[in-house]
Write a protein that holds these residues in place. Structure first.
Motif, short mmCIF file in Angstrom:
data_model
loop_
_atom_site.label_atom_id
_atom_site.label_comp_id
_atom_site.label_asym_id
_atom_site.label_seq_id
_atom_site.Cartn_x
_atom_site.Cartn_y
_atom_site.Cartn_z
N LYS A 193 -0.53 6.50 -4.04
CA LYS A 193 -0.97 5.96 -3.04
C LYS A 193 0.40 5.53 -2.14
O LYS A 193 0.64 5.37 -1.17
CB LYS A 193 -1.23 5.19 -3.72
CG LYS A 193 -2.99 5.17 -3.55
CD LYS A 193 -3.96 3.92 -3.55
CE LYS A 193 -5.28 4.52 -4.02
NZ LYS A 193 -5.52 3.64 -5.08
N SER A 194 1.23 5.06 -3.19
CA SER A 194 2.44 4.60 -3.04
C SER A 194 4.33 5.85 -2.69
O SER A 194 4.49 5.00 -2.06
CB SER A 194 3.51 3.52 -4.23
OG SER A 194 1.88 3.33 -4.75
N GLN A 195 3.97 6.72 -3.64
CA GLN A 195 4.72 7.31 -2.33
C GLN A 195 4.46 9.40 -2.31
O GLN A 195 5.34 9.13 -1.24
CB GLN A 195 5.61 8.16 -3.81
CG GLN A 195 5.87 7.25 -5.55
CD GLN A 195 6.80 7.72 -6.68
OE1 GLN A 195 6.68 9.51 -6.77
NE2 GLN A 195 7.45 7.48 -7.25
N ASN A 196 3.21 8.85 -1.87
CA ASN A 196 2.27 9.98 -0.76
C ASN A 196 2.77 11.30 -0.66
O ASN A 196 2.67 12.13 -0.22
CB ASN A 196 3.31 9.37 0.35
CG ASN A 196 2.19 8.30 1.46
OD1 ASN A 196 1.64 7.11 0.81
ND2 ASN A 196 2.86 7.85 2.56
#
Ligand SMILES: *[C@@H]1O[C@H](CO)[C@@H](O)[C@H](O)[C@H]1NC(C)=O
Ligand SMILES: *[C@@H]1O[C@H](CO)[C@@H](O)[C@H](O)[C@H]1NC(C)=O
Ligand SMILES: *[C@@H]1O[C@H](CO)[C@@H](O)[C@H](O)[C@H]1NC(C)=O
Ligand SMILES: *[C@@H]1O[C@H](CO)[C@@H](O)[C@H](O)[C@H]1NC(C)=O
Ligand SMILES: *[C@@H]1O[C@H](CO)[C@@H](O)[C@H](O)[C@H]1NC(C)=O
Ligand SMILES: *[C@@H]1O[C@H](CO)[C@@H](O)[C@H](O)[C@H]1NC(C)=O
Length: 704
Positions: free
Chosen positions: A325-328
C-alpha cells in the motif's frame, strides 16, 4: 498519573489503591488473561491425540512436521502464516500468539505477553545501549551462571508457564546505530559492527540455549531484527514505511550492516530473523530473494542441518501491507503475498510468518490465482511448526518438561534485580571528572542538591520495549537519598523544558555542598517513530545547568540520561561543571546504580567496562549530514564526513570508547619479542621464492 503519585514505601491503603488501579487497567485491556500455558498434544485431556505422529516425541522433529502438515487443509495452513495463529481444534492445536518481546527484560509490547496479579512485572534491565557500554561479553554471554540474558529467558519461561507469555520473542534489535538522531538507537548495542555482533549472538544464546545443552531444542526462541540497513524512523518527511535506503554500497553492506545478522545466524544459531519495513536499493527487504533466501538461508545457512531444521523469517508488523500500500511495490495484494513467500527458490521460502494479517487475508487467493503454489506454503508453515516443536509446544503438558517448574516465584527475584543494578553500574560512563569532584564522600556531604527533570523519574529509566511495570524502581533521587540528605527540584516540568525554574534551582544549589543535575531525554524526544532533528539538550536544559553550576560552591555533577549522544560541549568546557556521567536509560535499578558510582561504591571502567558504544557528534555534524545518506565512508568530493568512529575523523564531543575511571592507570610494555615473523600470503609475489618480505609502507617500516 495516579501511579506516579504513590510512593513504594507508602502506607498500606495506598498500596492497595495502587493494586486496585492496576487491576482496573488489566481488567480493561487483558480480559483474556489466563493462568495456564497454551500447548498442543494434550494427550491427558484427549488420549486420541497420542496416536498422531506429530505428537509423538520419540520421532524426529522433521518427521513430526511432515506428519502435521499433511493433515492440514490449505485454509488451516494459512492461519499459521500470521502472528495471531488460529486453532485447529480437531487436531488438538490451540491458538498461539507468536509476538512477544524481550529487548531488555520480558516486555508488555506485543500481544503475546501480559502482566497480571501473579506476575505484576519482570526484571527490567538497562536499555541495550547502556548494557552494551559495559563491553563485557561475560555479562551477556553464556559464561557462568550470572548473565543477564539467561535471567530474561528464565523469567520468560516462568511467565509462559502461567499463561502470560509466548515462547517466541522478537528480540534483539541489532541494527547499527548509524546516525545519532535515530530514535531507536537506544535499543541497539551501538555503532560498532563487532560489538553488535557479539552482543547479538550472545543475547540469542542466552535466550535459546537450554541447560541440558540439547541443540535441537530451545529454551525460548529469539529473533534478530530488523534485517537490514534499517535505522531511520521518521526524519524530516522520510519515514521507515516509505524509506528506500539507497544507495547502500556493497562494501557498507558487508562490513557494517550485515555482520551483526551474520553473527546472529552463524554464531548464535538464532531461530528467526525479522525483515524490516524499508527498501534497500529499491527492493523491500521482505520481498528480496537475494537478501532472504540468498544470504540468510543460502550463505549463512539459516536452515543448516547441523543445528536442527527450519528456522523462520518473520516480517515486521505489517511490512507486507506497507510495501503493497505505501510503497506500491506490487499491483495487487496477492502479488505482495506471493512476493514475500517466494523471496526464495523452489527449495526454501522467503518469509514464513507475517506479523499482521496480510498473509491470512491474501494467501489463499494468491495460491488459487497460481501466483504461489501450495508447496511453498508447506515449507513456510513447516519452518514455523518446527520452531514450536523445538520449544516443546507439541510435547504435551509443559509442567512435565524441562523448565516446567518455573513460575511467578522465579520472576523478579532479589538476585535478578541485583543483576539489573550490576548491569547498569558496568555500563555507566564517566566522561569528565575534575580532580576533587567524584566520587563524593557520603560522610562529608551534608546536603546534596538533586535537580533536573530526570532526577526522580521511573518509567524514563527503562526506555522503550520496556516491561509493563518493572519489579520495582529506584529513582536517582531515591538512590542518592539512601546515602545522604538531599534537596530536590525538577527544574523543568518535563525534559522538553520549555521554561526552567532557574531562580529556585539556583537557590537550592547555592545552599548545598554538592549538586547533581539529572538531565537528558526520554521517549518524548527519541523513540520508535521519533528521530531527533538535533543533538542538543532539549529546551532550556543548558540554561538551567549553566545557571546552577555558576552559583554552586561544591562539585557539580551532570548526569545525562539518554539513548543517543548529546552535544554537551558547553558542559565539557565549563570548569564549574566538574563531572559528567552518561547513564543511558539505566533500567529499574538505575537510581541505585547512579548512586553507587557517584559515591564510589563502584569504580567505573575499572577493568574494561563503561565506555561509549557510539560517537557523540557536535550539532554542526547533524546540520551538515542528512539522516537519509546511508554512506558510512566519507566522500571528499562533496565534503561528506562519513559516519562512526571507523570512518569519521572530524571533531567529536566525546568519542567511541571514551570512559574514565577513579583509578589512575599507567601502561608499560612488560616484554616484546625482538623479531616478528609475518607469514606471507599464498598470492604474495615472493611466496614461493627465496625473498623474505612483507608489503608495508616505507615510513612505518623503515629500519624495522
Ligand atoms: C520521587 O518519585 C517517587 C516514585 O515516583 C515518588 O514516590 C516520590 O514521591 C518522589 N519524590 C519526590 C520528592 O517528589
Ligand atoms: C511413537 O513413535 C515410535 C517410533 O516410531 C513408535 O514406536 C511408537 O509406537 C509411537 N507411539 C505412539 C503412541 O504411537
Ligand atoms: C477454534 O476454536 C473455537 C472455539 O473452541 C472453535 O469454535 C473453532 O471451530 C476452532 N476452529 C478450528 C479451525 O478448529
Ligand atoms: C563482567 O560481568 C560479570 C557478570 O556481572 C562480572 O562478574 C565481571 O566481573 C565483569 N567483567 C569485568 C571485566 O568487569
Ligand atoms: C502509491 O499509490 C497511491 C495511490 O495510487 C499514491 O497516492 C501514492 O503516492 C503512491 N506511493 C508511492 C510511494 O508511489
Ligand atoms: C555567573 O555568575 C556571575 C556573578 O557571580 C554573573 O555575572 C554571570 O552572569 C553568571 N553567568 C551565568 C551564565 O549565569
Amino acid at each position: 498519573m495516579a501511579m506516579a503519585s504513590v510512593s513504594p514505601q507508602n502506607s498500606v491503603p495506598k498500596v492497595v489503591f495502587l493494586l486496585f488501579c492496576m487491576f482496573l487497567v488489566f481488567l480493561s485491556t487483558h480480559v483474556s488473561a489466563q493462568s495456564s500455558p497454551v500447548f498442543a498434544c494434550d494427550v491427558v485431556s484427549n488420549p486420541s491425540l497420542a496416536s498422531l505422529g506429530f505428537c509423538n516425541t520419540s520421532i524426529g522433529i522433521n518427521d513430526r512436521v511432515v506428519d502435521l502438515v499433511k493433515r492440514l487443509t490449505l485454509q488451516e495452513k494459512i492461519v499459521f502464516l500470521v502472528n495471531s495463529a488460529g486453532n485447529v481444534s480437531r487436531l488438538g492445536i490451540p491458538k498461539y500468539e507468536w509476538w512477544s518481546e524481550a529487548l531488555h527484560g520480558v516486555s508488555y509490547v506485543g500481544p503475546g505477553t501480559h502482566f497480571s496479579d501473579d506476575v505484576a512485572g519482570a526484571t527490567s534491565f538497562p536499555q541495550v545501549i547502556l548494557t552494551a557500554a559495559s563491553f563485557n561479553t561475560s555479562l551477556f554471554e553464556a559464561i557462568g551462571k550470572v548473565y543477564y540474558t539467561q535471567v530474561v529467558s528464565t523469567e520468560a519461561r516462568a511467565m509462559y508457564n502461567v499463561g502470560l507469555a509466548g515462547l517466541t520473542f522478537w528480540s534483539p534489535n541489532i541494527n547499527i546505530f548509524r546516525d545519532p538522531r535515530w530514535g531507536r538507537g537506544q535499543e541497539t548495542p551501538g555503532e560498532d559492527p563487532l560489538l553488535s555482533s557479539k552482543y547479538g549472538s550472545c543475547y540469542v544464546k542466552g535466550l535459546q540455549q537450554r541447560d541440558d545443552g540439547d541443540p535441537d531444542k530451545l529454551k525460548v526462541a529469539a529473533c534478530c531484527k530488523h534485517y537490514t540497513a534499517y535505522d531511520l524512523d521518521n526524519w524530516k518527511g522520510s519515514d521507515r514505511y516509505h524509506f528506500n535506503a539507497v544507495v547502500v554500497t556493497k562494501q557498507d553492506m558487508d562490513d557494517t550492516f550485515q555482520p551483526p545478522f551474520k553473527s546472529c545466524v552463524i554464531d548464535g544459531n538464532v531461530a528467526s530473523v525479522m525483515c524490516s519495513y524499508n527498501q534497500v536499493n529499491g527492493k523491500p527487504t521482505c520481498a528480496d530473494p537475494d537478501l532472504l533466501s540468498g544470504v540468510i538461508r543460502g550463505e549463512w545457512n539459516l536452515n543448516g542441518y547441523q543445528w536442527g531444521c527450519c528456522r523462520y523469517i518473520v516480517t515486521d508488523c505489517d511490512s507486507l501491507d506497507v510495501f503493497y500500500k505505501s510503497q506500491n511495490y506490487t499491483k495487487t495484494p496477492e502479488e505482495a503475498a506471493a512476493a514475500a513467500i517466494l523471496a526464495g527458490n523452489s527449495l526454501v521460502t522467503g518469509v514464513d510468518l507475517n506479523c499482521g494479517s496480510f498473509l491470512g487475508q491474501h494467501t489463499e487467493a494468491a495460491v488459487k490465482g497460481g501466483l504461489v503454489n501450495e508447496h511453498a506454503i508447506d515449507i513456510a508453515v513447516s519452518n514455523n511448526f518446527a520452531t514450536l516443536m523445538r520449544l516443546g509446544f507439541f510435547d504435551g503438558d509443559p509442567s512435565k518438561q524441562l523448565y516446567g517448574k518455573l513460575g511467578p516465584k522465579d520472576v523478579c527475584t532479589a538476585e535478578n534485580q541485583e543483576l539489573a543494578r550490576e548491569a547498569a553500574r558496568q555500563g555507566i560512563v564517566l566522561l569528565k571528572n575534575t580532580a576533587g569532584s567524584l566520587p563524593l564522600s557520603p560522610t562529608a556531604i551534608k546536603n546534596l542538591a538533586v535537580i533536573g527533570p530526570n532526577a526522580n523519574v521511573t518509567k524514563t529509566m527503562i526506555g522503550n520495549y520496556e516491561g509493563g511495570t518493572p519489579c520495582k524502581y529506584t529513582t536517582p533521587l531515591q538512590g542518592l537519598a539512601a546515602s545522604v540528605a538531599t534537596t530536590y527540584l525538577p527544574g523543568c516540568s518535563n525534559v522538553a523544558c520549555s521554561t526552567a525554574q532557574v531562580d529556585d534551582a539556583k537557590k537550592l544549589a547555592a545552599a548545598a555542598d554538592a549538586t547533581v543535575l539529572v538531565m537528558g531525554a526520554d521517549l518524548s524526544i527519541e523513540a520508535e517513530s521519533r528521530d531527533r532533528v538535533d543533538v542538543l539538550l532539549p529546551g532550556q536544559q543548558q540554561l538551567l545547568i549553566t545557571a546552577v553550576a555558576n552559583v554552586s560552591c561544591g562539585p557539580v555533577i551532570l548526569v545525562i540520561m539518554s539513548g543517543g549522544g548529546m552535544d554537551v560541549s558547553f558542559a565539557r568546557t565549563n570548569d564549574k561543571i566538574t563531572s559528567i556521567l552518561w547513564v543511558g536509560y539505566p533500567g529499574e535499578a538505575g537510581g541505585a546504580a547512579i548512586a553507587d558510582i557517584i559515591f564510589g561504591y563502584y569504580n567505573p571502567s575499572t577493568h574494561q567496562p563503561g565506555r561509549l558504544p557510539m560517537t557523540w557528534y557536535p550539532q554542526s555534524y547533524v546540520d551538515k549530514v542528512p539522516m537519509t545518506n546511508m554512506n558510512m565512508r566519507p566522500d571528499p568530493s562533496n565534503g561528506y564526513p562519513g559516519r562512526t568512529y571507523r570512518f569519521y575523523t572530524g571533531e567529536t564531543v566525546y568519542s567511541f570508547g571514551d570512559g574514565l575511571s577513579y583509578s589512575q592507570f599507567t601502561h608499560e610494555l612488560i616484554q616484546a619479542p625482538q623479531l616478528v615473523y609475518v607469514p606471507l600470503e599464498e598470492s604474495h609475489v615472493c611466496h614461493s621464492s627465496e625473498c623474505q618480505s612483507v608489503v608495508a609502507s616505507e615510513q612505518t617500516c623503515q629500519n624495522s
